[in-house]
Design an enzyme around this catalytic site. Structure first.
Site, PDB file in Angstrom:
ATOM      1  N   GLU A  35       0.542 -15.241   8.773  1.00 59.61           N
ATOM      2  CA  GLU A  35      -0.438 -15.005   7.716  1.00 59.61           C
ATOM      3  C   GLU A  35      -1.487 -14.006   8.202  1.00 59.61           C
ATOM      4  O   GLU A  35      -1.971 -14.110   9.318  1.00 59.61           O
ATOM      5  CB  GLU A  35      -1.098 -16.340   7.334  1.00 59.61           C
ATOM      6  CG  GLU A  35      -2.061 -16.227   6.196  1.00 59.61           C
ATOM      7  CD  GLU A  35      -1.482 -15.440   5.023  1.00 59.61           C
ATOM      8  OE1 GLU A  35      -0.439 -15.824   4.493  1.00 59.61           O
ATOM      9  OE2 GLU A  35      -2.065 -14.387   4.671  1.00 59.61           O
ATOM     10  N   LYS A  73       2.182 -10.457  14.762  1.00 58.00           N
ATOM     11  CA  LYS A  73       0.953 -11.155  14.374  1.00 58.00           C
ATOM     12  C   LYS A  73      -0.079 -11.077  15.516  1.00 58.00           C
ATOM     13  O   LYS A  73      -1.244 -10.754  15.291  1.00 58.00           O
ATOM     14  CB  LYS A  73       1.272 -12.610  14.021  1.00 58.00           C
ATOM     15  CG  LYS A  73       0.066 -13.482  13.783  1.00 58.00           C
ATOM     16  CD  LYS A  73      -0.754 -13.055  12.572  1.00 58.00           C
ATOM     17  CE  LYS A  73      -2.114 -13.702  12.580  1.00 58.00           C
ATOM     18  NZ  LYS A  73      -2.994 -13.253  11.517  1.00 58.00           N
ATOM     19  N   CYS A 126      -9.286 -16.840  15.342  1.00 60.76           N
ATOM     20  CA  CYS A 126      -8.029 -16.160  15.680  1.00 60.76           C
ATOM     21  C   CYS A 126      -8.118 -15.117  16.786  1.00 60.76           C
ATOM     22  O   CYS A 126      -7.289 -15.122  17.699  1.00 60.76           O
ATOM     23  CB  CYS A 126      -7.456 -15.510  14.433  1.00 60.76           C
ATOM     24  SG  CYS A 126      -6.985 -16.712  13.201  1.00 60.76           S
TER      25      CYS A 126
HETATM   26  N1  LIG Z   1      -7.958 -19.339   9.866  1.00 62.54           N
HETATM   27  C1  LIG Z   1      -7.419 -18.180   9.567  1.00 62.54           C
HETATM   28  O1  LIG Z   1      -8.051 -17.317   8.957  1.00 62.54           O
HETATM   29  C2  LIG Z   1      -6.007 -17.857   9.973  1.00 62.54           C
HETATM   30  C3  LIG Z   1      -5.409 -16.700   9.460  1.00 62.54           C
HETATM   31  C4  LIG Z   1      -4.099 -16.397   9.822  1.00 62.54           C
HETATM   32  C5  LIG Z   1      -3.398 -17.263  10.641  1.00 62.54           C
HETATM   33  N2  LIG Z   1      -3.986 -18.393  11.120  1.00 62.54           N
HETATM   34  C6  LIG Z   1      -3.160 -19.305  11.923  1.00 62.54           C
HETATM   35  O2  LIG Z   1      -2.706 -20.352  11.040  1.00 62.54           O
HETATM   36  C7  LIG Z   1      -2.618 -21.611  11.741  1.00 62.54           C
HETATM   37  C8  LIG Z   1      -3.477 -22.647  11.042  1.00 62.54           C
HETATM   38  O3  LIG Z   1      -4.830 -22.219  11.104  1.00 62.54           O
HETATM   39  P1  LIG Z   1      -5.963 -22.911  10.235  1.00 62.54           P
HETATM   40  O4  LIG Z   1      -7.185 -22.084  10.425  1.00 62.54           O
HETATM   41  O5  LIG Z   1      -5.452 -23.171   8.865  1.00 62.54           O
HETATM   42  O6  LIG Z   1      -6.112 -24.318  11.017  1.00 62.54           O
HETATM   43  P2  LIG Z   1      -6.911 -25.606  10.552  1.00 62.54           P
HETATM   44  O7  LIG Z   1      -7.323 -26.308  11.788  1.00 62.54           O
HETATM   45  O8  LIG Z   1      -7.934 -25.243   9.525  1.00 62.54           O
HETATM   46  O9  LIG Z   1      -5.811 -26.498   9.784  1.00 62.54           O
HETATM   47  C9  LIG Z   1      -4.707 -27.066  10.403  1.00 62.54           C
HETATM   48  C10 LIG Z   1      -4.430 -28.419   9.744  1.00 62.54           C
HETATM   49  O10 LIG Z   1      -3.197 -28.931  10.253  1.00 62.54           O
HETATM   50  C11 LIG Z   1      -3.292 -30.361  10.280  1.00 62.54           C
HETATM   51  N3  LIG Z   1      -2.269 -30.916  11.155  1.00 62.54           N
HETATM   52  C12 LIG Z   1      -2.159 -30.795  12.511  1.00 62.54           C
HETATM   53  N4  LIG Z   1      -1.058 -31.429  12.941  1.00 62.54           N
HETATM   54  C13 LIG Z   1      -0.443 -31.957  11.856  1.00 62.54           C
HETATM   55  C14 LIG Z   1       0.760 -32.717  11.652  1.00 62.54           C
HETATM   56  N5  LIG Z   1       1.552 -33.026  12.670  1.00 62.54           N
HETATM   57  N6  LIG Z   1       1.067 -33.097  10.395  1.00 62.54           N
HETATM   58  C15 LIG Z   1       0.255 -32.777   9.347  1.00 62.54           C
HETATM   59  N7  LIG Z   1      -0.870 -32.058   9.476  1.00 62.54           N
HETATM   60  C16 LIG Z   1      -1.215 -31.646  10.711  1.00 62.54           C
HETATM   61  C17 LIG Z   1      -4.708 -30.594  10.761  1.00 62.54           C
HETATM   62  O11 LIG Z   1      -5.152 -31.903  10.438  1.00 62.54           O
HETATM   63  C18 LIG Z   1      -5.494 -29.489  10.023  1.00 62.54           C
HETATM   64  O12 LIG Z   1      -6.037 -29.958   8.805  1.00 62.54           O
HETATM   65  C19 LIG Z   1      -3.041 -21.299  13.183  1.00 62.54           C
HETATM   66  O13 LIG Z   1      -1.894 -21.042  13.925  1.00 62.54           O
HETATM   67  C20 LIG Z   1      -3.867 -20.023  13.042  1.00 62.54           C
HETATM   68  O14 LIG Z   1      -3.838 -19.253  14.217  1.00 62.54           O
HETATM   69  C21 LIG Z   1      -5.262 -18.710  10.788  1.00 62.54           C
HETATM   70  O1  LIG Z   2     -16.084  -3.962  11.873  1.00 61.58           O
HETATM   71  C1  LIG Z   2     -16.068  -5.171  12.151  1.00 61.58           C
HETATM   72  C2  LIG Z   2     -15.124  -6.069  11.609  1.00 61.58           C
HETATM   73  C3  LIG Z   2     -15.173  -7.403  11.987  1.00 61.58           C
HETATM   74  N1  LIG Z   2     -16.133  -7.848  12.846  1.00 61.58           N
HETATM   75  C4  LIG Z   2     -16.151  -9.277  13.244  1.00 61.58           C
HETATM   76  O2  LIG Z   2     -14.856  -9.658  13.658  1.00 61.58           O
HETATM   77  C5  LIG Z   2     -14.629 -11.036  13.369  1.00 61.58           C
HETATM   78  C6  LIG Z   2     -13.331 -11.235  12.614  1.00 61.58           C
HETATM   79  O3  LIG Z   2     -13.470 -10.706  11.311  1.00 61.58           O
HETATM   80  P1  LIG Z   2     -12.239 -10.649  10.277  1.00 61.58           P
HETATM   81  O4  LIG Z   2     -11.075 -10.040  10.932  1.00 61.58           O
HETATM   82  O5  LIG Z   2     -12.732 -10.010   9.050  1.00 61.58           O
HETATM   83  O6  LIG Z   2     -12.004 -12.201   9.945  1.00 61.58           O
HETATM   84  P2  LIG Z   2     -10.874 -13.257  10.369  1.00 61.58           P
HETATM   85  O7  LIG Z   2     -10.871 -14.293   9.315  1.00 61.58           O
HETATM   86  O8  LIG Z   2     -11.080 -13.683  11.773  1.00 61.58           O
HETATM   87  O9  LIG Z   2      -9.484 -12.465  10.226  1.00 61.58           O
HETATM   88  C7  LIG Z   2      -8.737 -11.991  11.331  1.00 61.58           C
HETATM   89  O10 LIG Z   2      -7.981 -13.030  11.902  1.00 61.58           O
HETATM   90  C8  LIG Z   2      -7.069 -13.653  10.968  1.00 61.58           C
HETATM   91  C9  LIG Z   2      -6.436 -14.825  11.686  1.00 61.58           C
HETATM   92  O11 LIG Z   2      -5.353 -14.487  12.457  1.00 61.58           O
HETATM   93  C10 LIG Z   2      -6.056 -12.609  10.493  1.00 61.58           C
HETATM   94  O12 LIG Z   2      -5.145 -13.228   9.594  1.00 61.58           O
HETATM   95  C11 LIG Z   2      -6.796 -11.458   9.833  1.00 61.58           C
HETATM   96  O13 LIG Z   2      -5.868 -10.453   9.440  1.00 61.58           O
HETATM   97  C12 LIG Z   2      -7.817 -10.892  10.816  1.00 61.58           C
HETATM   98  O14 LIG Z   2      -8.592  -9.870  10.178  1.00 61.58           O
HETATM   99  C13 LIG Z   2     -15.867 -11.516  12.596  1.00 61.58           C
HETATM  100  O15 LIG Z   2     -16.741 -12.174  13.477  1.00 61.58           O
HETATM  101  C14 LIG Z   2     -16.486 -10.225  12.099  1.00 61.58           C
HETATM  102  O16 LIG Z   2     -17.880 -10.328  11.907  1.00 61.58           O
HETATM  103  C15 LIG Z   2     -17.069  -6.976  13.374  1.00 61.58           C
HETATM  104  O17 LIG Z   2     -17.930  -7.369  14.165  1.00 61.58           O
HETATM  105  N2  LIG Z   2     -17.015  -5.648  13.010  1.00 61.58           N
END
Ligand SMILES: NC(=O)c1ccc[n+]([C@@H]2O[C@H](COP(=O)([O-])OP(=O)(O)OC[C@H]3O[C@@H](n4cnc5c(N)ncnc54)[C@H](O)[C@@H]3O)[C@@H](O)[C@H]2O)c1
Ligand SMILES: O=c1ccn([C@@H]2O[C@H](COP(=O)(O)OP(=O)(O)O[C@H]3O[C@H](CO)[C@@H](O)[C@H](O)[C@H]3O)[C@@H](O)[C@H]2O)c(=O)[nH]1
Length: 465
Positions: A163, A222, A278
């Site tokens: 994602e 990723k 992340c």
């Molecule tokens: N947060 C982001 O913006 C973002 C974006 C892209 C990718 N990711 C990736 O996606 C993944 C999830 O991230 P997130 O931020 O959603 O995490 P999160 O901690 O917000 O959510 C994960 C959920 O999974 C649940 N869980 C854990 N083990 C479980 C099980 N065995 N059965 C059922 N539920 C279970 C937890 O209770 C929790 O609610 C990570 O690998 C992260 O690196 C996160």
């Molecule tokens: O010019 C910039 C851009 C971002 N940031 C900082 O960088 C961090 C991350 O920002 P951003 O990437 O917008 O947010 P995330 O939700 O952490 O998203 C990143 O991490 C996710 C989890 O993997 C990915 O899915 C996304 O594509 C990736 O952008 C934050 O603290 C921002 O304030 C800066 O300081 N300067």
């Protein structure tokens, strides 16, 4: 190609919740069930008051309102949802390991493995299992091995579908994704699985934006995407330090280099440092993987992105201390913002935590205001560091719901998150009630130099002398 009418997602977090809400809203004929072992989280997702959803994202509550209890369900009945689904997304957390081999660097895959074992135990018919969590390259082989040794003759296809949403813009990013990446085996059944998942996204995205690769490229892409994005922030932040010494202006530099179409203008905003769940985790993981293959130079190169980020956070805190005459003991400093970026209530790895911790080490009296983060979360973030006792954290740091009142008799305000509302405040009134000289340390470059100086502030903007 299979016709899909039932999807399950394990993990109702920042990714699982919004991603599945969008799939449900765009694919009315598919029943989408998001399951989690955390009862409170599921209760919040089901709360009638949409302001109580566990995640704040612009546009999320409208989408949940539209689809919930029609074709979108939140539940703790994990086994039932697995049993009924044709596609199972694994979207659980994969934090940095805090123990054992790879501690502090490798991704902890125990939650992912538990999901795989659970799927293996419950499944009675063929399933497509999708890695939605961010995973180290070659994790799919471990999942496959667990699933293929069940002895129940069920056929599993494993896909990687990382994602790319960013928090604060999750719904927009999902509805309008630059690309969707689907990695899978090049066998006929692997190809069929890739096409089946692709068809789900094709409900609302043009086919050209859906990229298919092998599983390993998808998993590694990723980590690499996040490493490249974080590298840009660290690169511009190192130059912000140089600007402060040379009278150059970081914003002018970002503009000047960003106009080069080969460089591009995005992700060049200097800041107090990057945060979020992340960037750091994924780069540490990349570093760990490179080292485990003996690629020391590759690992060192990427590790530097984290080192530069730590430097930016401590540099900001040290600048506050030195500007306030090298002593902040007993001085009131107001922190505007605790979330790692605007428009989210997520605080994971927020630079505010490191800055507050450094100021508390010097016995400053901190007041924090953030429009979306609760006091409970702020104290939990600080207590987790273990730098001082929970009692001392609560004695030295207060949380305020009133950003203007918080600045009464304060020596300084530090802006740590770029919330838009900070730009709209009446800074003259704030100045009037602060102790003089009154300082503002702007770690997000939000305010105008001339205006702040004309009010009377000692105003510091990161990346500008
Ligand atoms: N947060 C982001 O913006 C973002 C974006 C892209 C990718 N990711 C990736 O996606 C993944 C999830 O991230 P997130 O931020 O959603 O995490 P999160 O901690 O917000 O959510 C994960 C959920 O999974 C649940 N869980 C854990 N083990 C479980 C099980 N065995 N059965 C059922 N539920 C279970 C937890 O209770 C929790 O609610 C990570 O690998 C992260 O690196 C996160
Ligand atoms: O010019 C910039 C851009 C971002 N940031 C900082 O960088 C961090 C991350 O920002 P951003 O990437 O917008 O947010 P995330 O939700 O952490 O998203 C990143 O991490 C996710 C989890 O993997 C990915 O899915 C996304 O594509 C990736 O952008 C934050 O603290 C921002 O304030 C800066 O300081 N300067």
């Amino acid at each position: 190609m299979k016709k899909i009418n039932n999807i399950c997602c394990i993990g109702a977090g920042y990714v699982g919740g919004p991603t599945m809400s969008v799939i449900a809203s765009q694919c009315p004929e598919i029943k989408v069930t998001v399951v989690d072992i955390n009862q409170d989280r599921i209760d919040n997702w089901n709360d009638e008051n949409l302001d109580n959803l566990p995640i704040y994202e612009p546009g999320l509550k409208e989408i949940v309102a539209q689809a919930r209890n029609k074709n979108l369900f939140f539940s703790t009945e994990v086994d039932k949802a697995i049993d009924e689904a044709q596609i199972i997304f694994i979207s659980v957390n994969t934090p940095t390991k805090t123990y054992g081999k790879g501690k502090g660097q490798a991704a902890d895959l125990k939650f992912v493995e538990l999901c795989a074992r659970n799927i293996a135990k419950v499944a009675k018919d063929d399933k497509i299992v999708v890695e939605k969590s961010t995973l180290p390259v070659r994790t799919a082989s471990a999942i496959k091995s667990i699933l293929q040794h069940t002895g129940n003759k069920v056929n599993f296809e494993i896909l990687s579908n990382p994602e790319f949403l960013a928090e604060g813009t999750a719904i927009e990013d999902l509805l309008n994704a630059d690309r969707v990446l689907i990695g899978g085996d090049d066998t006929p059944s692997g190809q069929e699985a890739k096409d089946t998942l692709s068809a789900v996204y094709e409900h609302w995205l043009p086919k050209e934006r859906i990229l298919q690769t092998n599983v390993w490229s998808s998993e590694l892409s990723k980590l690499v995407a996040n490493a490249f994005l974080a590298q840009r922030v660290s690169s511009i932040n190192t130059i912000s330090a140089l600007c402060e010494k040379t009278d150059a202006n970081i914003q002018e530099i970002s503009r000047a280099i960003g106009y080069d179409s080969r460089i591009g203008s995005k992700f060049l905003n200097a800041s107090v440092g990057f945060g979020g769940s992340c960037f750091q985790k994924d780069i540490l993981n990349l570093v760990y993987i490179a080292r485990s293959y003996g690629l020391t130079e590759v690992a060192d190169y990427w590790e530097q992105v984290i080192i530069a980020n730590d430097y930016q956070k401590s540099r900001f805190a040290e600048h506050i201390i030195s500007s306030l005459y090298n002593t902040i003991s007993g001085k009131k400093i107001v922190l505007y913002g605790w979330a790692f970026k605007k428009d989210t209530n997520d605080t994971r790895e927020s630079p505010a935590i490191a800055v507050a911790d450094a100021l508390l080490d010097e016995n400053a009296e901190i007041t924090v205001y953030d429009p979306k983060v609760t006091a409970e979360r702020i104290y939990a973030d600080l207590d987790y560091l273990g730098t001082r006792s929970p009692e001392d954290n609560r004695r030295l740091l207060k949380v305020s719901n009133d950003p203007i009142d918080a600045t009464k008799e304060a020596h300084a305000v530090a802006i740590l998150t770029e919330w838009d509302e900070f730009k709209t405040y009446d800074w003259k009134s704030i100045y009037a009630q602060m102790l003089k000289p009154a300082f503002v340390f702007d770690g997000r470059r939000l305010l105008d130099n001339e205006e702040m100086a004309s009010i009377g502030f000692n105003y510091y903007k990161i990346g500008q002398s």
